[in-house]
Design a protein around this motif. Structure first.
Motif, PDB file in Angstrom:
ATOM      1  N   UNK B 125       0.815  -1.220   0.000  1.00 31.57           N
ATOM      2  CA  UNK B 125       0.000   0.000   0.000  1.00 31.57           C
ATOM      3  C   UNK B 125       0.849   1.270   0.000  1.00 31.57           C
ATOM      4  N   UNK B 126       0.296   2.324  -0.578  1.00 28.02           N
ATOM      5  CA  UNK B 126       0.948   3.630  -0.634  1.00 28.02           C
ATOM      6  C   UNK B 126       0.415   4.529   0.474  1.00 28.02           C
ATOM      7  N   UNK B 127       1.350   5.192   1.194  1.00 25.81           N
ATOM      8  CA  UNK B 127       0.967   6.234   2.165  1.00 25.81           C
ATOM      9  C   UNK B 127       1.556   7.547   1.689  1.00 25.81           C
ATOM     10  N   UNK B 128       0.755   8.575   1.658  1.00 24.94           N
ATOM     11  CA  UNK B 128       1.249   9.876   1.207  1.00 24.94           C
ATOM     12  C   UNK B 128       0.304  10.985   1.670  1.00 24.94           C
ATOM     13  N   UNK B 129       0.787  12.203   1.551  1.00 24.21           N
ATOM     14  CA  UNK B 129      -0.016  13.384   1.869  1.00 24.21           C
ATOM     15  C   UNK B 129      -0.813  13.732   0.615  1.00 24.21           C
ATOM     16  N   UNK B 130      -2.138  13.592   0.630  1.00 26.56           N
ATOM     17  CA  UNK B 130      -2.907  13.900  -0.586  1.00 26.56           C
ATOM     18  C   UNK B 130      -2.637  15.327  -1.061  1.00 26.56           C
ATOM     19  N   UNK B 131      -2.547  15.466  -2.362  1.00 27.25           N
ATOM     20  CA  UNK B 131      -2.326  16.788  -2.937  1.00 27.25           C
ATOM     21  C   UNK B 131      -0.882  17.242  -2.944  1.00 27.25           C
ATOM     22  N   UNK B 132       0.040  16.363  -2.505  1.00 26.37           N
ATOM     23  CA  UNK B 132       1.428  16.793  -2.371  1.00 26.37           C
ATOM     24  C   UNK B 132       2.182  16.804  -3.700  1.00 26.37           C
ATOM     25  N   UNK B 139      -5.128   9.312  -7.031  1.00 31.65           N
ATOM     26  CA  UNK B 139      -4.741   8.080  -6.337  1.00 31.65           C
ATOM     27  C   UNK B 139      -5.227   8.156  -4.892  1.00 31.65           C
ATOM     28  N   UNK B 140      -5.815   7.057  -4.430  1.00 26.00           N
ATOM     29  CA  UNK B 140      -6.285   7.037  -3.046  1.00 26.00           C
ATOM     30  C   UNK B 140      -5.193   6.541  -2.105  1.00 26.00           C
ATOM     31  N   UNK B 141      -5.126   7.178  -0.948  1.00 25.37           N
ATOM     32  CA  UNK B 141      -4.241   6.707   0.116  1.00 25.37           C
ATOM     33  C   UNK B 141      -4.550   5.238   0.402  1.00 25.37           C
ATOM     34  N   UNK B 142      -3.529   4.403   0.531  1.00 26.39           N
ATOM     35  CA  UNK B 142      -3.768   2.981   0.794  1.00 26.39           C
ATOM     36  C   UNK B 142      -3.926   2.140  -0.461  1.00 26.39           C
ATOM     37  N   UNK B 159      11.263  11.976  -0.465  1.00 24.45           N
ATOM     38  CA  UNK B 159      10.184  10.980  -0.447  1.00 24.45           C
ATOM     39  C   UNK B 159       8.809  11.631  -0.609  1.00 24.45           C
ATOM     40  N   UNK B 160       8.037  11.106  -1.570  1.00 19.56           N
ATOM     41  CA  UNK B 160       6.662  11.582  -1.819  1.00 19.56           C
ATOM     42  C   UNK B 160       5.636  10.655  -1.205  1.00 19.56           C
ATOM     43  N   UNK B 161       5.920   9.359  -1.307  1.00 21.62           N
ATOM     44  CA  UNK B 161       5.004   8.332  -0.806  1.00 21.62           C
ATOM     45  C   UNK B 161       5.850   7.199  -0.243  1.00 21.62           C
ATOM     46  N   UNK B 162       5.325   6.557   0.797  1.00 20.28           N
ATOM     47  CA  UNK B 162       6.059   5.442   1.382  1.00 20.28           C
ATOM     48  C   UNK B 162       5.198   4.177   1.326  1.00 20.28           C
ATOM     49  N   UNK B 165       7.573  -2.242   4.725  1.00 21.28           N
ATOM     50  CA  UNK B 165       7.886  -3.673   4.698  1.00 21.28           C
ATOM     51  C   UNK B 165       9.069  -3.868   5.654  1.00 21.28           C
ATOM     52  N   UNK B 166       8.749  -4.057   6.926  1.00 22.71           N
ATOM     53  CA  UNK B 166       9.790  -4.094   7.957  1.00 22.71           C
ATOM     54  C   UNK B 166      10.220  -2.679   8.310  1.00 22.71           C
ATOM     55  N   UNK B 167      10.514  -1.877   7.295  1.00 25.15           N
ATOM     56  CA  UNK B 167      10.908  -0.490   7.486  1.00 25.15           C
ATOM     57  C   UNK B 167      10.138   0.361   6.491  1.00 25.15           C
ATOM     58  N   UNK B 168      10.211   1.693   6.649  1.00 21.97           N
ATOM     59  CA  UNK B 168       9.519   2.564   5.696  1.00 21.97           C
ATOM     60  C   UNK B 168      10.394   2.785   4.469  1.00 21.97           C
ATOM     61  N   UNK B 169       9.797   2.514   3.335  1.00 20.95           N
ATOM     62  CA  UNK B 169      10.494   2.518   2.051  1.00 20.95           C
ATOM     63  C   UNK B 169       9.999   3.700   1.230  1.00 20.95           C
TER      64      UNK B 169
END
Lengths: 255, 202
Positions: B125-132, B139-142, B159-162, B165-169
């Motif tokens: 899944x993708x995590x990001x600040x919408x609109x960044x 694209x929807x968060x998650x 980094x724009x989106x993380x 997987x064990x750590x933040x990528x």
């Protein structure tokens, strides 16, 4: 969170998708490109194409249909069948395949795994294994596309898993032969044993017949993906229904 | 808009090209910078190992060309990692591989420990600040996208989106006109197609 993968497997013989029971008596189920597109649209996470006639007849997969599949689908796919050289692997990867899988050729020439991993990276090198318990020990089989030529290897499955990972394999597909095509559930016992020695992604294959079989193999054997053929080809299970069922069972899936 | 696909012999050229075709774009395949002269945007695809990919870029003149290029550039998977300074992926030589150096940062070996097997392979899944960033429009968060990699760029200034997987990528990065996706947008269904479309239209 990383999702568990649902992977329809398309056995290809002479350019058509076929399905057999316990590796025998194949019948045609459809066109490769049409089925690939259908499964991608339904939410399959990945596809595997096995050219099951390739090893026995000494042929290699036709890159032509690999390119046709790559043009239409937007999910990853793996191509298997008689890939015996770096050049043969390159042709398929450059045609658009994301991974290549080797089975019998890896047993005949284990150094091929090292050569492929060095050239293309471990992430696209899958080693497939056909395995069943004989005399209390899981053993590998070769040339399983042709019942007249199928051989039992001297190698035991668990030590082979360790060896191929050391040689650079990035994923293992373990096909449990006693369960193949009979839809009685995955071989949980064998997959648990494999999981213990497998540090790369492990894909269960053989035996899926109902949605709870997928739930069991993810929960009990902790595999990364589950591969199935006939339940999808014959619409016994629909992929969207399966994803909903698994999500409700607390398993992370891609909606 | 003309888009060039940088053609290194180690890359997953065909699948990226077909994904662009599905969006109605026929990219120029550019083995050398000269072949991309007419292009207004560039994509650097890539699978395989950093060492051979960098050697191919240096041989073709692309490494030097990209260091002074100002056109929008999107790196994909290994192509994203190559944008950074250095990689721990040593190809057996025991020393870090020098990369393009377009974005500050280093590529490290992923150590998922309890998260699961190595490499990181599958839909995450993708995590990001919408609109960044315009690349994330629609694209929807998650949302799930398809990853296949054993090395990664830790979360940092670009980094724009993380994904985790064990750590933040770093799943997506942005540094001025240069952007990258660690995952494979060409193999990430409708979500990936939208990101490619955002790059084409942006």
């Amino acid at each position: 969170m990383l999702a568990r993968r649902i992977i329809p497997c398309l056995d290809v013989r002479d350019g058509k998708v076929v399905k057999g029971v316990r590796f025998k008596d194949h019948e045609i189920v459809g066109d490769i490109v049409e089925l690939a597109r259908l499964y991608a649209e339904q939410g399959a996470d990945e596809l595997v194409f096995y050219d099951i006639s390739a090893s026995p007849e000494g042929r290699e997969v036709e890159p032509l249909w690999v390119g046709r599949v790559a043009q239409v689908i937007d999910i990853p796919f793996c191509v298997a069948g008689g890939i015996r050289s770096v050049a043969a692997a390159r042709a398929r990867l450059h045609a658009g395949a994301d991974k290549i899988s080797i089975n019998t050729p890896a047993l005949e020439n284990p150094n091929l795994i090292n050569a492929l991993a060095e050239e293309f990276g471990s992430q696209c090198v899958v080693v497939g294994m056909d395995s069943r318990k004989i005399g209390g020990i899981y053993r590998l089989h070769q040339y399983t596309g042709d019942p007249d030529r199928t051989l039992t290897s001297e190698r035991d499955t668990l030590s082979w898993i360790k060896e191929v990972i050391e040689r650079g394999a990035g994923e293992i597909v373990l096909n449990c032969m006693d369960q193949d095509g009979v839809r009685q559930g995955y071989d949980i016992e064998q997959l648990i044993a494999a999981r213990e020695v497998c540090s790369v992604p492990l894909i269960a294959s053989g035996g899926a017949g109902a949605m709870d079989h997928f739930e069991a193999v993810f929960k009990k054997a902790n595999v990364d993906g589950a591969l199935a053929a006939s339940v999808f080809h014959r619409s016994v299970i629909s992929i969207p229904d399966l994803k909903i069922y698994l999500a409700q069972s607390g398993i992370e899936v891609r909606p | 808009m003309t888009l060039a696909l940088i053609d290194t012999s180690t890359a997953n050229i065909a699948s990226v090209r077909y994904a662009l075709n599905r969006l109605g774009v026929e990219p120029v395949l550019a083995a050398t910078p000269g072949e991309a002269a007419s292009a207004t945007k560039l994509i650097l695809p890539g699978v395989g190992a950093a060492g051979p990919a960098m050697r191919a870029l240096e041989r073709s003149g692309w490494a030097d060309a990209l260091r002074s290029d100002t056109r929008p550039l999107l790196g994909v998977c290994l192509g994203m990692q190559l944008l950074f300074g250095e990689s721990d992926e040593d190809s057996g030589a025991g020393v870090p591989v020098s990369l393009l150096g377009l974005i500050p940062g280093r590529v490290e070996r992923l150590a998922p420990s309890d998260a699961g097997p190595w490499p990181h392979m599958g839909w995450n899944t993708l995590s990001f600040q919408p609109g960044s960033d315009p690349l994330l429009t629609g694209i929807e968060e998650g949302a799930h996208v398809y990853f296949v990699h054993g090395f990664y760029v830790p979360e940092g200034a670009s980094t724009l989106a993380t994904t985790t997987y064990g750590t933040r990528i770093s799943a997506m990065v942005r540094h001025g006109h240069i952007a990258g996706c660690q995952f494979h947008p060409e193999r990430s269904g409708a979500v990936g197609a939208r990101i490619l479309s955002n790059f084409i239209k942006g």
